[in-house]
Design a protein around this motif. Structure first.
Motif, PDB file in Angstrom:
ATOM      1  N   UNK A 135      -9.307   6.349  16.649  1.00  0.00           N
ATOM      2  CA  UNK A 135      -8.689   5.234  15.935  1.00  0.00           C
ATOM      3  C   UNK A 135      -7.924   5.725  14.718  1.00  0.00           C
ATOM      4  N   UNK A 136      -8.541   6.618  13.931  1.00  0.00           N
ATOM      5  CA  UNK A 136      -7.902   7.111  12.712  1.00  0.00           C
ATOM      6  C   UNK A 136      -6.723   8.026  13.005  1.00  0.00           C
ATOM      7  N   UNK A 137      -6.845   8.877  14.022  1.00  0.00           N
ATOM      8  CA  UNK A 137      -5.787   9.856  14.315  1.00  0.00           C
ATOM      9  C   UNK A 137      -4.659   9.302  15.179  1.00  0.00           C
ATOM     10  N   UNK A 138      -4.931   8.265  15.939  1.00  0.00           N
ATOM     11  CA  UNK A 138      -3.908   7.757  16.863  1.00  0.00           C
ATOM     12  C   UNK A 138      -3.500   6.322  16.509  1.00  0.00           C
ATOM     13  N   UNK A 139      -4.444   5.397  16.604  1.00  0.00           N
ATOM     14  CA  UNK A 139      -4.113   3.982  16.435  1.00  0.00           C
ATOM     15  C   UNK A 139      -3.662   3.663  15.016  1.00  0.00           C
TER      16      UNK A 139
ATOM     17  N   UNK B 294       0.844  -1.190   0.000  1.00  0.00           N
ATOM     18  CA  UNK B 294       0.000   0.000   0.000  1.00  0.00           C
ATOM     19  C   UNK B 294       0.883   1.244   0.000  1.00  0.00           C
ATOM     20  N   UNK B 295       0.640   2.123  -0.976  1.00  0.00           N
ATOM     21  CA  UNK B 295       1.403   3.369  -1.105  1.00  0.00           C
ATOM     22  C   UNK B 295       0.729   4.516  -0.367  1.00  0.00           C
ATOM     23  N   UNK B 296      -0.599   4.478  -0.294  1.00  0.00           N
ATOM     24  CA  UNK B 296      -1.389   5.541   0.340  1.00  0.00           C
ATOM     25  C   UNK B 296      -2.599   4.918   1.009  1.00  0.00           C
ATOM     26  N   UNK B 297      -2.852   5.333   2.246  1.00  0.00           N
ATOM     27  CA  UNK B 297      -4.086   4.976   2.939  1.00  0.00           C
ATOM     28  C   UNK B 297      -4.799   6.276   3.287  1.00  0.00           C
ATOM     29  N   UNK B 298      -6.116   6.306   3.053  1.00  0.00           N
ATOM     30  CA  UNK B 298      -6.928   7.481   3.365  1.00  0.00           C
ATOM     31  C   UNK B 298      -8.030   7.046   4.315  1.00  0.00           C
ATOM     32  N   UNK B 299      -8.177   7.796   5.397  1.00  0.00           N
ATOM     33  CA  UNK B 299      -9.288   7.569   6.323  1.00  0.00           C
ATOM     34  C   UNK B 299     -10.136   8.827   6.366  1.00  0.00           C
ATOM     35  N   UNK B 300     -11.451   8.655   6.283  1.00  0.00           N
ATOM     36  CA  UNK B 300     -12.402   9.745   6.420  1.00  0.00           C
ATOM     37  C   UNK B 300     -12.994   9.622   7.819  1.00  0.00           C
ATOM     38  N   UNK B 301     -12.795  10.642   8.630  1.00  0.00           N
ATOM     39  CA  UNK B 301     -13.261  10.586  10.016  1.00  0.00           C
ATOM     40  C   UNK B 301     -14.776  10.446  10.068  1.00  0.00           C
ATOM     41  N   UNK B 302     -15.250   9.645  10.997  1.00  0.00           N
ATOM     42  CA  UNK B 302     -16.680   9.536  11.248  1.00  0.00           C
ATOM     43  C   UNK B 302     -16.860   9.327  12.743  1.00  0.00           C
ATOM     44  N   UNK B 303     -18.078   9.522  13.188  1.00  0.00           N
ATOM     45  CA  UNK B 303     -18.355   9.368  14.605  1.00  0.00           C
ATOM     46  C   UNK B 303     -17.927   7.971  15.053  1.00  0.00           C
TER      47      UNK B 303
END
Length: 191
Positions: free
Chosen positions: A119-123, A105-114
């Motif tokens: 998890x997305x910002x730390x883990x 994987x060259x790029x992973x994108x996470x879209x924040x949701x409730x």
């Protein structure tokens, strides 16, 4: 109604592969433990669909973007993440794998949701860096929609920019224009 028989141990890849599809929930495995969350709302899904399409269309022909594809971080104990969008080699995507290795994987994108912000910002931030994923982008759909782009430098993610509105991002030498405000609107941005 069928009842799923849960193993009395940490999940293996075979256990994971045998789980039934569940359209109402998203599932990942973290160190052998199944983590289940509700499906995100429409704006989140719209943004993921648009980002997947835009990245797939605008990256170089040797790359391919996939939405909600399984990515193996580790086999023992099993950790499988399902980024909102990932970019890998087109040749690998053309093999139609069930899942990809984080090493591919060259790029992973996470879209924040409730329920996923920490998890997305730390883990995932630390997991993806440890797995060697070079680019990590986090999209926040709160008004105004924004994106933070990170790049792996000496094993750590460095902030390569915080963006709102219309942006042009460099990915592997290719400019990627995005209109962050249009990610959740009825009519998608056209490249």
């Amino acid at each position: 109604m069928s009842v799923v028989q849960w193993p009395h141990r940490l999940l293996t890849l075979d256990d994971w592969a045998a789980l039934p599809e569940d359209p109402e929930h998203r599932a990942e495995v973290v160190e052998g433990v199944l983590v289940v969350s509700p499906r995100p709302l429409f704006f989140h899904q719209r943004a993921v669909n648009r980002l997947t399409w835009l990245l797939d269309e605008q990256t170089a022909a040797v790359h391919s973007a996939m939405g909600e594809a399984e990515m193996v971080i580790d086999f023992s104990p099993l950790t499988i993440r399902v980024p909102d969008v990932l970019v890998t080699a087109a040749a690998l995507a053309d093999e139609n794998p069930a899942r990809v290795s984080a090493a591919d994987v060259l790029l992973a994108v996470e879209v924040l949701s409730e329920g996923t912000v920490r998890t997305d910002r730390v883990t995932k931030f630390s997991e993806y860096a440890e797995a060697g994923i070079e680019h990590y982008w986090i999209v926040d759909l709160d008004d105004p929609p924004s994106m933070i782009t990170y790049r792996l430098v000496d094993g750590e993610y460095e902030n390569f920019g915080e963006h709102t509105g219309k942006v042009s991002l460099d990915f592997e030498g290719t400019p990627i224009p995005l209109d962050l405000d249009a990610l959740t609107t009825r009519h998608a941005q056209r490249p």
